[in-house]
Design a protein around this motif. Structure first.
Motif, PDB file in Angstrom:
ATOM      1  N   GLU A  21     -25.424 -41.003 -30.976  1.00  0.00           N
ATOM      2  CA  GLU A  21     -25.666 -39.582 -31.260  1.00  0.00           C
ATOM      3  C   GLU A  21     -25.918 -38.792 -29.982  1.00  0.00           C
ATOM      4  O   GLU A  21     -25.600 -37.611 -29.902  1.00  0.00           O
TER       5      GLU A  21
ATOM      6  N   ILE B  26     -23.434 -35.383 -27.183  1.00  0.00           N
ATOM      7  CA  ILE B  26     -24.112 -34.142 -26.803  1.00  0.00           C
ATOM      8  C   ILE B  26     -24.162 -33.984 -25.285  1.00  0.00           C
ATOM      9  O   ILE B  26     -23.928 -32.895 -24.765  1.00  0.00           O
TER      10      ILE B  26
ATOM     11  N   ASP C 102     -19.235 -30.016 -19.109  1.00  0.00           N
ATOM     12  CA  ASP C 102     -20.416 -29.347 -19.660  1.00  0.00           C
ATOM     13  C   ASP C 102     -21.568 -29.210 -18.670  1.00  0.00           C
ATOM     14  O   ASP C 102     -22.687 -28.917 -19.063  1.00  0.00           O
TER      15      ASP C 102
ATOM     16  N   ALA D 210     -31.544 -30.576 -25.597  1.00  0.00           N
ATOM     17  CA  ALA D 210     -30.339 -30.405 -26.429  1.00  0.00           C
ATOM     18  C   ALA D 210     -30.226 -31.503 -27.474  1.00  0.00           C
ATOM     19  O   ALA D 210     -29.864 -31.243 -28.633  1.00  0.00           O
ATOM     20  N   VAL D 211     -30.544 -32.722 -27.086  1.00  0.00           N
ATOM     21  CA  VAL D 211     -30.460 -33.851 -28.011  1.00  0.00           C
ATOM     22  C   VAL D 211     -31.477 -33.704 -29.137  1.00  0.00           C
ATOM     23  O   VAL D 211     -31.193 -33.985 -30.296  1.00  0.00           O
TER      24      VAL D 211
END
Length: 144
Positions: free
Chosen positions: A24, A28, A34, A141-142
């Protein structure tokens, strides 16, 4: 034969743990283009799809091609920019820590052999602060 100059590589590793599985976390934080999200500096694709051989432009003068990747990491080199003369390169990685925990790792390496003691210390301090902030932004962010 050419004479090899001595090298003294600095290695800076910054780590941040998050309570999410690696599968997960990586989607991200693992986008090669990014960097603007983590460092607050413009980052645009010069070429490629974000995989090995892709090239990003950071700010208006830093060129970084991706030179390696695994399922949960990528490595880049700076070929143009302020750290290019020091053979600067970095790796962004995500390591699983059991089923529900991961560590984001940013490793930076550069040749400090031509730097005096004051420059070595100031570069280390600058890099640790800059990329420590990137790790904190990734963690936020995570966990958002």
């Amino acid at each position: 034969m050419s004479e090899q100059r001595g090298a003294d590589y600095a290695v800076i590793e910054i780590r941040g743990d998050v309570d999410r599985p690696v599968g997960e976390v990586w989607p991200i934080v693992g986008g090669f283009f990014d960097l603007d999200k983590w460092l607050g500096v413009p980052c645009v694709a010069q070429s490629g799809d974000g995989g090995i051989g892709s090239i990003r432009l950071v700010g208006d003068a830093i060129i970084e091609p991706m030179i390696g990747a695994t399922q949960y990491s990528y490595t880049y080199a700076q070929t143009e920019g302020p750290m290019a003369p020091f053979f600067y390169h970095g790796t962004v990685a995500c390591e699983g820590r059991g089923e529900a925990r991961a560590t984001i790792v940013y490793t930076l390496v550069y040749d400090q052999s031509s730097m005096d003691a004051q420059k070595r210390a100031s570069e280390r301090t600058r890099i640790e602060a800059r990329f420590g902030g990137a790790i904190e932004a990734m963690k936020r962010a995570v966990l958002a």
